[in-house]
Design a protein around this motif. Structure first.
Motif, mmCIF file in Angstrom:
data_model
loop_
_atom_site.group_PDB
_atom_site.id
_atom_site.type_symbol
_atom_site.label_atom_id
_atom_site.label_comp_id
_atom_site.label_asym_id
_atom_site.label_seq_id
_atom_site.Cartn_x
_atom_site.Cartn_y
_atom_site.Cartn_z
ATOM 1 N N ILE A 50 7.153 0.941 -0.638
ATOM 2 C CA ILE A 50 7.352 -0.503 -0.560
ATOM 3 C C ILE A 50 6.124 -1.143 -1.177
ATOM 4 O O ILE A 50 4.998 -0.865 -0.768
ATOM 5 C CB ILE A 50 7.539 -0.972 0.897
ATOM 6 N N VAL A 51 6.339 -1.975 -2.189
ATOM 7 C CA VAL A 51 5.250 -2.573 -2.951
ATOM 8 C C VAL A 51 5.096 -4.041 -2.562
ATOM 9 O O VAL A 51 6.084 -4.778 -2.522
ATOM 10 C CB VAL A 51 5.519 -2.463 -4.462
ATOM 11 N N PHE A 52 3.857 -4.447 -2.292
ATOM 12 C CA PHE A 52 3.571 -5.825 -1.907
ATOM 13 C C PHE A 52 2.556 -6.430 -2.852
ATOM 14 O O PHE A 52 1.661 -5.737 -3.339
ATOM 15 C CB PHE A 52 3.019 -5.880 -0.479
ATOM 16 N N ASP A 53 2.680 -7.718 -3.089
ATOM 17 C CA ASP A 53 1.712 -8.440 -3.916
ATOM 18 C C ASP A 53 0.485 -8.860 -3.125
ATOM 19 O O ASP A 53 -0.574 -9.117 -3.696
ATOM 20 C CB ASP A 53 2.347 -9.694 -4.528
ATOM 21 N N ASN A 54 0.633 -8.925 -1.789
ATOM 22 C CA ASN A 54 -0.485 -9.386 -0.975
ATOM 23 C C ASN A 54 -0.338 -8.871 0.461
ATOM 24 O O ASN A 54 0.731 -8.377 0.848
ATOM 25 C CB ASN A 54 -0.586 -10.916 -1.003
ATOM 26 N N MET A 55 -1.401 -8.981 1.217
ATOM 27 C CA MET A 55 -1.418 -8.482 2.594
ATOM 28 C C MET A 55 -0.500 -9.276 3.515
ATOM 29 O O MET A 55 0.044 -8.731 4.469
ATOM 30 C CB MET A 55 -2.848 -8.488 3.140
ATOM 31 N N SER A 56 -0.307 -10.548 3.226
ATOM 32 C CA SER A 56 0.578 -11.372 4.045
ATOM 33 C C SER A 56 2.013 -10.847 3.990
ATOM 34 O O SER A 56 2.689 -10.755 5.018
ATOM 35 C CB SER A 56 0.518 -12.825 3.577
#
Length: 94
Positions: A50-56
């Motif tokens: 799962i890839v996220f752009d940011n920690m939020s």
């Protein structure tokens, strides 16, 4: 966050990436080398990223997973923790 607002669109845009099944050769190697032959400890034969752009977004996704009544979370491996020794994985935190 955008993950909670429209999770399916996020998945469709490449946020979830399925990995191929672990091969029998690699699973056997890992079971012998890392787990003393105990195949019950192999937990990543079928996996995804799962890839996220940011920690939020990452945090929102974790909350959604934990709140989902149809899911049972058995383990969370947090390699982003400051307590994690990345030397154990040659510097990788994946």
């Amino acid at each position: 966050s955008r993950v909670r607002q429209n999770p399916q669109a996020w998945v469709d845009q490449g946020g979830v990436q399925w990995a191929p099944l672990k091969t029998l050769q690699r699973a056997t190697e890992k079971a012998l080398r890392s787990y003393g032959g105990d195949v019950s400890r192999l937990v990543d034969i079928c996996r995804e990223t799962i890839v996220f752009d940011n920690m939020s977004d990452l945090a929102s996704c974790l909350v959604a997973i934990f709140e989902e009544p149809d899911f049972v979370v058995l383990r969370v491996k947090n390699r982003l923790s400051r307590d994690y020794d990345s030397a154990q994985t040659a510097g990788y935190r994946n």
